[in-house]
Structure formats: C-alpha cells, structure tokens
Design a protein around this motif. Structure first.
Motif, mmCIF file in Angstrom:
data_model
loop_
_atom_site.group_PDB
_atom_site.id
_atom_site.type_symbol
_atom_site.label_atom_id
_atom_site.label_comp_id
_atom_site.label_asym_id
_atom_site.label_seq_id
_atom_site.Cartn_x
_atom_site.Cartn_y
_atom_site.Cartn_z
ATOM 1 N N LEU A 96 0.736 -1.152 -0.037
ATOM 2 C CA LEU A 96 0.039 -0.052 -0.039
ATOM 3 C C LEU A 96 0.993 1.376 0.113
ATOM 4 C CD1 LEU A 96 -3.042 -0.878 2.575
ATOM 5 C CD2 LEU A 96 -2.574 -1.512 -0.074
ATOM 6 N N ALA A 97 2.140 1.256 0.770
ATOM 7 C CA ALA A 97 2.824 2.326 0.621
ATOM 8 C C ALA A 97 3.362 2.685 -0.923
ATOM 9 C CB ALA A 97 4.292 1.967 1.605
ATOM 10 N N LYS A 98 3.365 1.881 -1.719
ATOM 11 C CA LYS A 98 3.785 2.353 -3.233
ATOM 12 C C LYS A 98 2.628 2.779 -3.944
ATOM 13 C CE LYS A 98 7.450 -1.249 -3.398
ATOM 14 N NZ LYS A 98 8.176 -2.365 -3.966
ATOM 15 N N LEU A 99 1.377 2.903 -3.334
ATOM 16 C CA LEU A 99 0.293 3.642 -4.055
ATOM 17 C C LEU A 99 0.025 4.931 -4.023
ATOM 18 C CD1 LEU A 99 -2.417 0.837 -3.541
ATOM 19 C CD2 LEU A 99 -0.730 0.972 -5.307
ATOM 20 N N LYS A 100 -0.263 5.710 -4.915
ATOM 21 C CA LYS A 100 -0.378 7.141 -4.844
ATOM 22 C C LYS A 100 -1.802 7.395 -4.281
ATOM 23 C CE LYS A 100 2.694 8.400 -8.744
ATOM 24 N NZ LYS A 100 2.537 9.143 -9.969
ATOM 25 N N GLU A 101 -2.321 8.428 -4.014
ATOM 26 C CA GLU A 101 -3.571 8.435 -3.181
ATOM 27 C C GLU A 101 -4.655 8.116 -3.923
ATOM 28 O OE1 GLU A 101 -4.442 9.036 0.077
ATOM 29 O OE2 GLU A 101 -2.197 9.013 0.578
ATOM 30 N N ARG A 102 -4.712 8.487 -5.186
ATOM 31 C CA ARG A 102 -5.867 8.075 -6.293
ATOM 32 C C ARG A 102 -5.785 6.591 -6.479
ATOM 33 N NH1 ARG A 102 -6.796 11.624 -11.529
ATOM 34 N NH2 ARG A 102 -7.308 13.021 -9.884
ATOM 35 N N GLU A 103 -4.528 5.945 -6.608
ATOM 36 C CA GLU A 103 -4.344 4.451 -6.750
ATOM 37 C C GLU A 103 -4.998 3.981 -5.411
ATOM 38 O OE1 GLU A 103 -0.738 3.860 -9.654
ATOM 39 O OE2 GLU A 103 -0.459 4.441 -7.482
ATOM 40 N N LEU A 104 -4.597 4.633 -4.325
ATOM 41 C CA LEU A 104 -5.161 3.851 -2.782
ATOM 42 C C LEU A 104 -6.449 3.836 -2.911
ATOM 43 C CD1 LEU A 104 -4.158 2.484 -0.456
ATOM 44 C CD2 LEU A 104 -3.896 4.708 0.448
ATOM 45 N N THR A 105 -7.314 5.075 -3.315
ATOM 46 C CA THR A 105 -8.626 5.188 -3.151
ATOM 47 C C THR A 105 -9.571 4.043 -4.074
ATOM 48 O OG1 THR A 105 -8.457 7.552 -2.718
ATOM 49 C CG2 THR A 105 -10.565 6.493 -3.749
ATOM 50 N N THR A 106 -8.747 3.865 -5.293
ATOM 51 C CA THR A 106 -9.375 2.889 -6.199
ATOM 52 C C THR A 106 -9.356 1.311 -5.793
ATOM 53 O OG1 THR A 106 -8.883 4.515 -8.125
ATOM 54 C CG2 THR A 106 -9.191 2.125 -8.405
ATOM 55 N N PHE A 107 -7.885 1.040 -5.056
ATOM 56 C CA PHE A 107 -7.901 -0.074 -4.585
ATOM 57 C C PHE A 107 -8.646 -0.431 -3.446
ATOM 58 C CE2 PHE A 107 -5.385 -2.947 -1.667
ATOM 59 C CZ PHE A 107 -5.153 -3.990 -2.721
ATOM 60 N N ARG A 108 -8.708 0.535 -2.505
ATOM 61 C CA ARG A 108 -9.650 0.318 -1.253
ATOM 62 C C ARG A 108 -11.344 -0.017 -1.714
ATOM 63 N NH1 ARG A 108 -7.267 5.024 1.231
ATOM 64 N NH2 ARG A 108 -9.127 5.982 0.519
ATOM 65 N N ARG A 109 -11.586 0.768 -2.926
ATOM 66 C CA ARG A 109 -12.928 0.750 -3.346
ATOM 67 C C ARG A 109 -13.123 -0.821 -4.178
ATOM 68 N NH1 ARG A 109 -13.429 4.696 -7.637
ATOM 69 N NH2 ARG A 109 -13.661 6.223 -6.200
ATOM 70 N N GLU A 110 -12.269 -1.273 -4.689
ATOM 71 C CA GLU A 110 -12.406 -2.593 -5.521
ATOM 72 C C GLU A 110 -12.001 -3.736 -4.610
ATOM 73 O OE1 GLU A 110 -9.940 -1.925 -8.735
ATOM 74 O OE2 GLU A 110 -11.152 -0.659 -9.931
ATOM 75 N N ARG A 111 -11.049 -3.512 -3.549
ATOM 76 C CA ARG A 111 -10.681 -4.806 -3.060
ATOM 77 C C ARG A 111 -10.796 -4.755 -1.342
ATOM 78 N NH1 ARG A 111 -10.844 -8.198 -5.012
ATOM 79 N NH2 ARG A 111 -9.399 -9.607 -4.079
ATOM 80 N N ILE A 112 -11.523 -3.754 -0.860
ATOM 81 C CA ILE A 112 -11.614 -3.772 0.511
ATOM 82 C C ILE A 112 -13.044 -3.401 0.771
ATOM 83 C CG2 ILE A 112 -11.011 -2.723 2.678
ATOM 84 C CD1 ILE A 112 -8.392 -2.029 1.441
ATOM 85 N N GLY A 113 -13.759 -4.058 1.575
ATOM 86 C CA GLY A 113 -15.206 -3.757 2.131
ATOM 87 C C GLY A 113 -15.001 -3.234 3.755
ATOM 88 N N PHE A 114 -15.713 -2.247 4.063
ATOM 89 C CA PHE A 114 -15.893 -1.846 5.276
ATOM 90 C C PHE A 114 -17.301 -2.100 5.673
ATOM 91 C CE2 PHE A 114 -12.447 0.569 3.078
ATOM 92 C CZ PHE A 114 -11.565 0.434 3.965
ATOM 93 N N ILE A 115 -17.519 -2.007 7.048
ATOM 94 C CA ILE A 115 -18.743 -2.200 7.963
ATOM 95 C C ILE A 115 -18.453 -1.476 9.255
ATOM 96 C CG2 ILE A 115 -20.625 -3.601 9.161
ATOM 97 C CD1 ILE A 115 -19.327 -5.869 7.456
ATOM 98 N N PHE A 116 -19.134 -0.499 9.530
ATOM 99 C CA PHE A 116 -18.985 0.480 10.543
ATOM 100 C C PHE A 116 -20.120 0.447 11.597
ATOM 101 C CE2 PHE A 116 -17.131 2.514 6.882
ATOM 102 C CZ PHE A 116 -15.676 2.571 7.310
ATOM 103 N N GLN A 117 -19.850 0.894 12.809
ATOM 104 C CA GLN A 117 -20.867 0.913 13.777
ATOM 105 C C GLN A 117 -22.207 1.601 13.496
ATOM 106 O OE1 GLN A 117 -19.664 1.580 17.907
ATOM 107 N NE2 GLN A 117 -21.319 2.463 18.695
ATOM 108 N N ALA A 118 -21.975 2.696 12.830
ATOM 109 C CA ALA A 118 -22.883 3.713 12.516
ATOM 110 C C ALA A 118 -23.613 3.456 11.250
ATOM 111 C CB ALA A 118 -22.530 5.098 12.498
ATOM 112 N N PHE A 119 -23.300 2.230 10.475
ATOM 113 C CA PHE A 119 -24.039 1.813 9.295
ATOM 114 C C PHE A 119 -23.495 2.614 8.024
ATOM 115 C CE2 PHE A 119 -27.835 1.422 12.066
ATOM 116 C CZ PHE A 119 -27.146 0.158 13.150
ATOM 117 N N ASN A 120 -23.551 3.838 8.081
ATOM 118 C CA ASN A 120 -23.104 4.809 7.089
ATOM 119 C C ASN A 120 -23.739 4.667 5.713
ATOM 120 O OD1 ASN A 120 -21.341 5.748 8.872
ATOM 121 N ND2 ASN A 120 -19.307 5.311 7.644
ATOM 122 N N LEU A 121 -24.950 4.430 5.927
ATOM 123 C CA LEU A 121 -25.947 4.471 4.456
ATOM 124 C C LEU A 121 -26.527 5.834 4.264
ATOM 125 C CD1 LEU A 121 -28.202 1.290 5.554
ATOM 126 C CD2 LEU A 121 -26.097 1.409 4.621
#
Length: 265
Positions: free
Chosen positions: A80-105
């Motif tokens: 992850l350190a080698k990714l630029k901010e835009r690349e990191l944002t895209t990577f999170r969107r495509e490869r990572i899911g998030f579930i929060f206490q407040a649902f964030n819907l």
C-alpha cells in the motif's frame, strides 16, 4: 497500479514492523509500535484491547485508511505504501469492504442503491443476479426498494454488510459493527459474518470491545500500548473475557509477549 496481487498467497493482509507515531518529538505517541502480523485468507480475526491500545490505528493502517510512519502493509499482495492517493482510493473501493458501527448508509437511497453504490462509483454496471444473491444471503430479499429509515438497526447493518460483499473484496474490515445493536440482533449479524467466512471464503478483520462478538472469530488479537501482546485461537466468550481481565494490568505479561510478537506470524 503498483504491486501484483497474489490471490493464492496465504496472507491476505500482512503488516511488517509497522509503526504509527502521532505528535512531535517532545510529545510523541506510538499508536502502533513495531507490529508484525499476517492474517490468513478465509479467516475471521477479532482485534481487542483497552481504549488507547492502538486497535483502531491497527485497522486504519491495515485497511489503507491511514499510512504508517514506518514499516509496510501488504494487502492482497499489494504494497500500500507504493500507491499514490488516487490509486489507493481505487484499490480500497475495489478490494476492501468496510462495515461501521454507524452503518454509514445514504438515507435518500434505496437498499438496492446503497448496496450497489461501490460498483457504480467504480463505473461498473451491477449484475442483477449477483445483487439479488447478496441481498438474499443477508436476509434482505424483497426489501430492495426500502430506504434505511424504514429498516431496523439490524436490517440497516445487513445492508452495510451486503454493500461490503458486493465487490467481492479481498478483505472486509469491521469497526465495532455490532456496537449499536441489541444482543439478539448483534448475534444475527455476527452469524452472518461467520457464514461469509465459512461459506464464501471471505476474510474479515473486526475491531470490537465485546467478548461475545470476539468469540465468533477464528482468532482474537489483543493489543496494548501499540503492540500485539497476546492471542487466542477458536476462543469462547468466557476465555476472551478472562484474558482481557488477566491483561488488565498489561505490564504483567511475560517479556516475550511484551515484544509485540505475542501472536504467531
């Protein structure tokens, strides 16, 4: 994008000598202090510790929401350190899911639109069959047109879980995902997460303060003062509660555990 995903690798998340420091030289605080750990694919890991232990920082660094001061984080084979901010944002969107206490819907969107939002943000057309399958899996079949305000808290968290699952991410991170739910509903949500691991091979990493929630995990990592000081495999709620009590003083653990390598790598 920099890095080469390694779908067959054992560790979906790997932290190597990760430090996260806040403040200046005179008031420096190490929220994470030389943490090295690998989290296996298809497993459910709970992260516990007292307030200020570093568990939220651990999650944020592991998920690419925050960059460590030093050390490296590899997720799905990508540094992850080698990714630029835009690349990191895209990577999170495509490869990572998030579930929060407040649902964030998004309250103005339907269940269907909330669930498919990550796909549409990525410019992808949601596949009707795949969306229907995910909604059925989380028990929301037939509620596609409802809005969050028309659902119970447990149902809203199911929407959030479906949203996290829809991109088929490498890992799902949960930040106190049952913290706003009653005991019965929390158990339902945790059972759903457990099924995602066992039936779909999903990887889940969850920060929690609740021993009952942690007992649904394959492994519990205990953090204190920014270090991993202990772990439990296949824990019961009583074992987790006892260990938290036993670790209350934090300074009483054996020296080997206090090095931050209390959990096998």
């Amino acid at each position: 994008m920099t890095g080469t995903p390694d779908p067959q690798g054992r560790h979906v998340v790997r932290l190597e000598s990760v430090r996260k420091v806040y403040g200046g030289a005179k008031n420096e605080v190490a929220a994470l202090d030389n943490v090295s750990i690998g989290l296996d694919r298809g497993t459910f890991t709970a992260v516990m510790g007292p307030s200020g232990s570093g568990k939220s920082t651990f999650l944020h660094c592991a998920a690419g929401l925050d960059r460590p001061t030093s050390g490296s984080v590899l997720l799905d084979g990508v540094d992850l350190a080698k990714l630029k901010e835009r690349e990191l944002t895209t990577f999170r969107r495509e490869r990572i899911g998030f579930i929060f206490q407040a649902f964030n819907l998004l309250p103005a969107l339907s269940v269907l639109d909330n669930v498919t939002l990550p796909l549409r943000l990525a410019g992808k057309r949601p596949q009707k069959g795949a969306v229907a399958e995910v909604l059925e899996r989380v028990g929301l079949g037939g509620r596609e047109k409802r809005r969050p305000g028309e659902l119970s808290g447990g149902q809203q968290q199911r929407v959030a879980i479906a949203r996290a699952l829809i991109t088929r991410p490498a890992v799902i991170f949960g930040d106190e995902p049952t913290g706003a739910l009653d005991t019965y509903t929390a158990r339902e949500v945790l059972t759903l997460l457990r099924e995602a691991v066992e039936q779909a091979g999903q990887t889940i990493v969850m920060v929690t303060h609740d021993p009952v929630a942690a007992s649904h995990a394959d492994r519990v990592l205990f953090l204190a003062d920014g270090r991993i000081v202990d772990h439990l495999d296949r824990p019961t709620a009583d074992q987790v509660a006892e260990r938290m009590t036993h670790l209350g003083a934090w300074g009483t653990r054996p020296a080997a555990a206090a090095t931050g390598q209390g959990a096998p790598r």
